[in-house]
Design an enzyme around this catalytic site. Structure first.
Site: not given
Length: 397
Positions: A209, A225
Site C-alpha cells: 500500500e 480497504k
C-alpha cells in the site's frame, strides 16, 4: 529511559540496502553516513525533525514542487525514512494510545546513504540457528469481537463513521531475526518490501500500500480497504459486497480530504476506484487518489497531512484515533506507520501493513481491519487472522 532529544546515531556502514524505494542501480554501492533516531518521549515535532535532518545531510525537500535530480555520481543518494503510527498521531496532537510492545524501536528513523565506489565488504552472515516460539495474542478473539461491538456502538451514537482496529501478537525467538524479516520483505506483491534495523531492533515490511508518493509532479496515495481469500469466489464476493465498497469509499473520501489540505485548489481527483488486486493469498480492493502539490509544500507539512494513514485509522480521523486509543490493548509499534525512500528527486512512502518487528527477544506482528456499522464481529476476527496467517508461517521458516 527518558531522553532529552533525538539521537544522532553513529552510522552503520552497509551495502545491498534493502529499504523500499532505494534506486536499484545504487544498492550495491551505498554506504550509510548519517542516522537519526527519535522517540515520542524526546519531544519536538518528528515531521520537522526529519525534514531538517535530511536537509542538513544533502537531501533538501522543503519544496516538493521543485524538480530534483538523482545523480549516481553525486555523493548523496537519498535516505530511508520510517515514521511510526504513534509519531503520526503525535503530529496531530492526539493520543497515540497504549505504549508500544516494542519499546526499543524508535518512532522516527532517518538513515542517509551516500554513493561510494569502494564499499566496505559485506560481513559474513551469522550462523545462528533460527527458532520461533508460540505466538501470544494481545487480545482474545472474544476481546477483539467486543472491541468491534464497541466501535459499532460509537457509530450508532454518531461519534465515527468507521474505525480501524488492529491486534498484536508476539513470539519469543532465538537467533538473528533479520533473515526471517528479509523473507517477509520478499513476499510477492510487496511494493514496499524491505527491511530496516538499528541497535536492538529490526523490522521487515511486505506492504503493497502506497501511503504517499510524488509521481510525475503529483501527490499520490493508494488506499487499500476490503479483503477476501484469493479464490474466484472470494473475488466475486469482494466485488459484490456493499459493506466493503461503502467502507472503501469512506476511506477514499478521507484520503481526498487529507490531500486537499496540501494540494492546489481543485486538483484532487480519484484516478481509480475499487480495483481488486492480489497480495499473496488475498484479494484486496485498492483505489488511487492524486493531487497537484500546493506551491512551496515541504516534506514536513506533507507528513502532517497524511500520517497516520486514513485506511488504518478511520473516519473522521481524529475521532477514530480516540477510539483506537481507548480500545486497542497495546500500541501499534512498527505497524500502520510509514516506511520508504526520500531522495533529491523522489518521495515514495508505503504504509507499514504486513509488517513485523524484532525487539529484545520477541518478534511482533500486527493485523486488523476496518469496522463499520455492518461489520460482523466474528468475521472481523477471522479477517485479521487471515491477514496474519501467511506472515506467521513465513517468519517461522
Amino acid at each position: 529511559m527518558t531522553r532529552n532529544g533525538p539521537d544522532v546515531v553513529e552510522a552503520l556502514p552497509q551495502v545491498e540496502v534493502d529499504t523500499p524505494g532505494a534506486p536499484p542501480g545504487c544498492r550495491r554501492r551505498l554506504v550509510e553516513t548519517a542516522r537519526l533516531h527519535w522517540s515520542a518521549t524526546d519531544g519536538g515535532d518528528p515531521a520537522d525533525l526529519a525534514q531538517r535532518f535530511l536537509a542538513a545531510h544533502g537531501v533538501t525537500r522543503d519544496d516538493l514542487t521543485r524538480p530534483g535530480r538523482h545523480d549516481p555520481d553525486d555523493a548523496v543518494c537519498g535516505a530511508a525514512l520510517y515514521l511510526s503510527a504513534a509519531a503520526g498521531a503525535y503530529t496531530l496532537g492526539v493520543s497515540p494510545g497504549a505504549p508500544s510492545p516494542a519499546p526499543t524501536l524508535p518512532d522516527l528513523v532517518v538513515v542517509v546513504y551516500h554513493h561510494t565506489d569502494r564499499p566496505p565488504p559485506t560481513p559474513p552472515p551469522a550462523h545462528t540457528r533460527w527458532g520461533l516460539g508460540p505466538w501470544r495474542d494481545s487480545w482474545t478473539p472474544a476481546a477483539h469481537a467486543a472491541a468491534v461491538d464497541a466501535v459499532r456502538a460509537a457509530i450508532a451514537r454518531g461519534d465515527v463513521y468507521q474505525t480501524n482496529l488492529v491486534g498484536h501478537a508476539a513470539a519469543p525467538y532465538t537467533g538473528d531475526p533479520r533473515p526471517a524479516l528479509a523473507r517477509l520483505a520478499a513476499l510477492p506483491g510487496a511494493r514496499y518490501g524491505g527491511t530496516l534495523h538499528g541497535p536492538g531492533w529490526a523490522l521487515g515490511c511486505a506492504s503493497p500500500e502506497t501511503l504517499i508518493a510524488v509521481e510525475h509532479g503529483r501527490l499520490v496515495t493508494r488506499p487499500i480497504k476490503g479483503t477476501r481469500p484469493a479464490t474466484p469466489a472470494g473475488r466475486r464476493e469482494l466485488l459484490a459486497s456493499a459493506k466493503e465498497r461503502a467502507e472503501h469509499v469512506m476511506i477514499v473520501d478521507l484520503e481526498r480530504n487529507d490531500l486537499a489540505r496540501v494540494a492546489r485548489t481543485g486538483s484532487v481527483r480519484v484516478d481509480e476506484l475499487f480495483a481488486v488486486r492480489r497480495w499473496c493469498d488475498l484479494w484486496q480492493a485498492e483505489s488511487t487518489v492524486s493531487a497537484a502539490s500546493a506551491d512551496g509544500l515541504g516534506l514536513a507539512d506533507l507528513l502532517r497531512a497524511v500520517c497516520p494513514g486514513g485506511s488504518v485509522t478511520g473516519a473522521p480521523k481524529r475521532a477514530a484515533l480516540a477510539q483506537i486509543a481507548a480500545l486497542e490493548p497495546v500500541g501499534r509499534g512498527a505497524s500502520m506507520g510509514a516506511l520508504g525512500w526520500v531522495g533529491p528527486d523522489r518521495l515514495d512512502l508505503g504504509l507499514t501493513i504486513r509488517t513485523a518487528a524484532a525487539d529484545g527477544d520477541l518478534l511482533h506482528l500486527w493485523a486488523g481491519g476496518g469496522i463499520t456499522w455492518d461489520s460482523d464481529p466474528a468475521a472481523e476476527v477471522a479477517e485479521a487472522a487471515a491477514k496474519a496467517a501467511p506472515i506467521r508461517a513465513l517468519l517461522a521458516g
